[in-house]
Design a protein around this motif. Structure first.
Motif, PDB file in Angstrom:
ATOM      1  N   VAL A   1       3.015  14.389   5.654  1.00 40.33           N
ATOM      2  CA  VAL A   1       2.067  13.895   6.522  1.00 40.33           C
ATOM      3  C   VAL A   1       2.197  12.141   6.633  1.00 40.33           C
ATOM      4  CG1 VAL A   1      -0.105  13.100   7.327  1.00 40.33           C
ATOM      5  CG2 VAL A   1       0.450  15.522   6.955  1.00 40.33           C
ATOM      6  N   PHE A   2       2.368  11.809   5.294  1.00 40.14           N
ATOM      7  CA  PHE A   2       2.586  10.653   4.853  1.00 40.14           C
ATOM      8  C   PHE A   2       4.020   9.996   5.495  1.00 40.14           C
ATOM      9  CE2 PHE A   2       4.678   7.404   2.011  1.00 40.14           C
ATOM     10  CZ  PHE A   2       3.694   6.241   2.127  1.00 40.14           C
ATOM     11  N   SER A   3       4.987  10.731   5.359  1.00 40.01           N
ATOM     12  CA  SER A   3       6.421  10.438   6.174  1.00 40.01           C
ATOM     13  C   SER A   3       6.330  10.068   7.492  1.00 40.01           C
ATOM     14  CB  SER A   3       7.483  11.353   5.843  1.00 40.01           C
ATOM     15  OG  SER A   3       7.720  11.671   4.254  1.00 40.01           O
ATOM     16  N   THR A   4       5.501  10.987   8.225  1.00 40.87           N
ATOM     17  CA  THR A   4       5.158  10.596   9.708  1.00 40.87           C
ATOM     18  C   THR A   4       4.567   9.625   9.853  1.00 40.87           C
ATOM     19  OG1 THR A   4       5.069  13.171   9.888  1.00 40.87           O
ATOM     20  CG2 THR A   4       4.335  12.062  11.607  1.00 40.87           C
ATOM     21  N   VAL A   5       3.522   9.306   9.277  1.00 40.05           N
ATOM     22  CA  VAL A   5       2.563   7.935   9.534  1.00 40.05           C
ATOM     23  C   VAL A   5       3.352   6.815   9.227  1.00 40.05           C
ATOM     24  CG1 VAL A   5       0.713   6.691   8.531  1.00 40.05           C
ATOM     25  CG2 VAL A   5       0.471   9.242   8.694  1.00 40.05           C
ATOM     26  N   LEU A   6       4.413   6.926   7.888  1.00 38.34           N
ATOM     27  CA  LEU A   6       5.365   5.936   7.650  1.00 38.34           C
ATOM     28  C   LEU A   6       6.180   5.476   8.847  1.00 38.34           C
ATOM     29  CD1 LEU A   6       5.076   4.337   4.961  1.00 38.34           C
ATOM     30  CD2 LEU A   6       6.996   5.736   4.112  1.00 38.34           C
ATOM     31  N   LEU A   7       7.031   6.571   9.338  1.00 37.66           N
ATOM     32  CA  LEU A   7       7.865   6.291  10.563  1.00 37.66           C
ATOM     33  C   LEU A   7       7.224   5.765  11.633  1.00 37.66           C
ATOM     34  CD1 LEU A   7       9.776   9.548  10.451  1.00 37.66           C
ATOM     35  CD2 LEU A   7      10.714   7.347  10.010  1.00 37.66           C
ATOM     36  N   ILE A   8       5.830   5.991  12.000  1.00 38.76           N
ATOM     37  CA  ILE A   8       5.148   5.623  13.093  1.00 38.76           C
ATOM     38  C   ILE A   8       4.638   4.246  12.744  1.00 38.76           C
ATOM     39  CG2 ILE A   8       3.231   5.718  14.670  1.00 38.76           C
ATOM     40  CD1 ILE A   8       3.203   8.499  14.194  1.00 38.76           C
ATOM     41  N   GLY A   9       4.553   3.813  11.495  1.00 37.07           N
ATOM     42  CA  GLY A   9       4.041   2.661  10.917  1.00 37.07           C
ATOM     43  C   GLY A   9       5.320   1.708  11.021  1.00 37.07           C
TER      44      GLY A   9
ATOM     45  N   LEU B   1       0.891  -0.998  -0.003  1.00 33.47           N
ATOM     46  CA  LEU B   1      -0.003  -0.026  -0.016  1.00 33.47           C
ATOM     47  C   LEU B   1       0.792   1.231   0.061  1.00 33.47           C
ATOM     48  CD1 LEU B   1      -2.706  -0.963   2.577  1.00 33.47           C
ATOM     49  CD2 LEU B   1      -3.118  -0.722   0.260  1.00 33.47           C
ATOM     50  N   SER B   2       2.019   1.161   0.744  1.00 32.22           N
ATOM     51  CA  SER B   2       2.812   2.355   0.735  1.00 32.22           C
ATOM     52  C   SER B   2       3.495   2.842  -0.553  1.00 32.22           C
ATOM     53  CB  SER B   2       3.983   2.066   1.606  1.00 32.22           C
ATOM     54  OG  SER B   2       3.467   2.042   3.075  1.00 32.22           O
ATOM     55  N   TYR B   3       3.813   1.709  -1.273  1.00 34.22           N
ATOM     56  CA  TYR B   3       4.244   1.656  -2.634  1.00 34.22           C
ATOM     57  C   TYR B   3       3.337   2.260  -3.598  1.00 34.22           C
ATOM     58  CZ  TYR B   3       9.195  -0.117  -2.327  1.00 34.22           C
ATOM     59  OH  TYR B   3      10.299  -0.303  -2.047  1.00 34.22           O
ATOM     60  N   LEU B   4       2.026   1.921  -3.566  1.00 32.39           N
ATOM     61  CA  LEU B   4       1.032   2.271  -4.347  1.00 32.39           C
ATOM     62  C   LEU B   4       0.764   3.800  -4.097  1.00 32.39           C
ATOM     63  CD1 LEU B   4      -1.467  -0.577  -3.976  1.00 32.39           C
ATOM     64  CD2 LEU B   4      -0.155  -0.141  -6.025  1.00 32.39           C
ATOM     65  N   TYR B   5       0.821   4.252  -2.802  1.00 26.62           N
ATOM     66  CA  TYR B   5       0.556   5.582  -2.419  1.00 26.62           C
ATOM     67  C   TYR B   5       1.467   6.500  -3.051  1.00 26.62           C
ATOM     68  CZ  TYR B   5      -0.755   9.824   0.401  1.00 26.62           C
ATOM     69  OH  TYR B   5      -1.018  10.794   0.565  1.00 26.62           O
ATOM     70  N   MET B   6       2.903   5.927  -2.912  1.00 32.21           N
ATOM     71  CA  MET B   6       3.850   6.599  -3.640  1.00 32.21           C
ATOM     72  C   MET B   6       4.060   6.783  -5.264  1.00 32.21           C
ATOM     73  SD  MET B   6       6.957   5.908  -0.859  1.00 32.21           S
ATOM     74  CE  MET B   6       8.060   7.182  -1.352  1.00 32.21           C
ATOM     75  N   MET B   7       3.188   5.853  -6.049  1.00 31.73           N
ATOM     76  CA  MET B   7       3.186   5.672  -7.366  1.00 31.73           C
ATOM     77  C   MET B   7       3.384   7.219  -8.089  1.00 31.73           C
ATOM     78  SD  MET B   7       4.034   2.789  -8.384  1.00 31.73           S
ATOM     79  CE  MET B   7       4.008   1.345  -7.738  1.00 31.73           C
ATOM     80  N   PRO B   8       2.547   8.243  -7.720  1.00 34.87           N
ATOM     81  CA  PRO B   8       2.529   9.470  -8.257  1.00 34.87           C
ATOM     82  C   PRO B   8       4.011  10.000  -8.177  1.00 34.87           C
ATOM     83  CG  PRO B   8       0.614   9.269  -6.986  1.00 34.87           C
ATOM     84  CD  PRO B   8       1.359   7.970  -6.735  1.00 34.87           C
TER      85      PRO B   8
END
Length: 380
Positions: free
Chosen positions: A132-140, A102-109
């Protein structure tokens, strides 16, 4: 730092090749090999960033960003299939990789539609599209890594209990190296959490590159797990024909249907069997084999031992082996202590010494020496 990364990268790919080329590969070998490839790619991505190549090749920015989501699933699935007979993953197992996908799909653009200049600007925080995505990613990452470590450790303890409830020996089914691997992965993400909190939340400035802390742990992990994984033959040996015969952790004795009168009688039969026929002399004795001799289910036999002897199957059988060893060692001094131990049902020197010291609180030689002193100077 570059040296540490280079060592980790080379070892990751080299060990993964060795695992792919290993004879009689198991599913766990393939899992570990893919995990090492993932680690190698992840370390390569950081190496490119650390040496400033992202600025020269901005289209490489972020290609390894979601990879930390894979560490926990690889750890957990490697453990699960080390203790489960299977040649392929179950379809539901692939859900563990969903966060990374899902992270890769979100980063496709970002990968396909941002220009080189825009990617550099995002990386430097000049464009906030993915802040915001980077922060969520780190927490994840932190939740995933620490969470999977905890779950894997608990599963490891459950498996260890299952082994002690079903087997009278432990050679070939040691879990210590996997325990260390779980701790190492947990330490990577805990260290990352501490660094992030100190650096981002508190504003603490490290006098050195703090990233080297957890990347060094990853490199050490590669060395240890790669070596151990290549040598590992599997935790679940072909000791029984049917996994359903195993008593698993959490079995409900109260549902077994073993009545008190029957239990008391069977307990007497069990003790008589152990004394008269000495089944413990078989170094590969299992709970299922012993239960068949008393015409009981393995679950009922486990209940019997736990309820009336207050120990697990492993300790119950090895208690008899220790007493057999003492009898043999006192009556015949021509053989070595190890020879007596093997004749008493132990299948390795290490397991014998560990069990003996646990039960007698002394080494075999110390215990026998004290017995000889008592015999030489009997009490009045």
């Amino acid at each position: 730092m570059s040296t540490v990364l280079n060592i980790g990268i080379v070892l990751s790919f080299f060990l993964s090749i060795l695992l792919f080329a290993k004879d009689n590969k198991a599913l766990t070998d393939n899992i570990l090999s893919l995990w090492l490839v993932t680690i190698g790619i992840h370390l390569t991505g950081y190496y490119i960033n650390y040496n400033g190549y992202w600025e020269l090749y901005p289209h490489l920015i972020g290609i390894t960003t979601p990879l930390p989501f894979l560490y926990g699933p690889f750890l957990y699935l490697y453990l699960v299939y080390s203790i489960r007979r299977s040649s392929h993953l179950k379809p539901i197992d692939y859900l563990h990789y969903a966060p990374a996908l899902l992270s890769y799909l979100y980063m496709m653009p970002f990968y396909f539609f941002y220009s080189a200049e825009e990617k550099v600007a995002v990386d430097k925080g000049l464009i906030n599209d993915y802040s915001v995505f980077s922060t969520v990613l780190l927490i994840g990452f932190l939740v995933s890594g620490i969470g999977y470590s905890i779950i894997s450790y608990r599963k490891l303890l459950q498996h260890k209990k299952m082994v002690l409830d079903n087997f009278s020996y432990d050679s070939g089914i040691s879990l210590n190296w996997l325990k260390y691997a779980i701790v190492a992965i947990g330490l990577v993400f805990i260290t990352a959490a501490i660094v992030l909190v100190l650096r981002e939340a508190i504003g603490f400035e490290f006098p050195f590159n703090a990233d080297i802390l957890f990347y060094s742990i990853i490199v050490g992990f590669v060395v240890f797990v790669g070596y151990s994984g290549i040598r590992q033959e599997g935790l679940f040996l072909n000791t029984i024909n049917n996994e359903k015969e195993l008593v698993t952790a959490g079995s409900e004795y109260k549902k077994s249907g073993l009545k008190t009168e029957t239990a008391i009688e069977k307990h007497k039969e069990l003790l008589h069997l152990m004394e008269a026929e000495k089944p413990y002399l078989n170094p590969k004795l299992t709970l299922n084999e012993l239960s068949l001799r008393l015409e009981m289910s393995a679950n009922n036999m486990s209940q019997l031992i736990n309820q009336y002897e207050h120990v697990n199957f492993y300790d119950f059988v090895n208690k008899y082996r220790v007493e057999e060893f003492i009898t043999r060692a006192q009556s015949n001094t021509d053989f070595s202590l190890l020879a007596h131990a093997l004749d008493s049902g132990f299948n390795s020197k290490s397991s014998f010494n560990t069990v003996f010291k646990k039960l007698k609180l002394e080494t075999p030689s110390q215990y026998l020496a004290n017995l000889n002193k008592e015999d030489a100077f009997p009490k009045n």
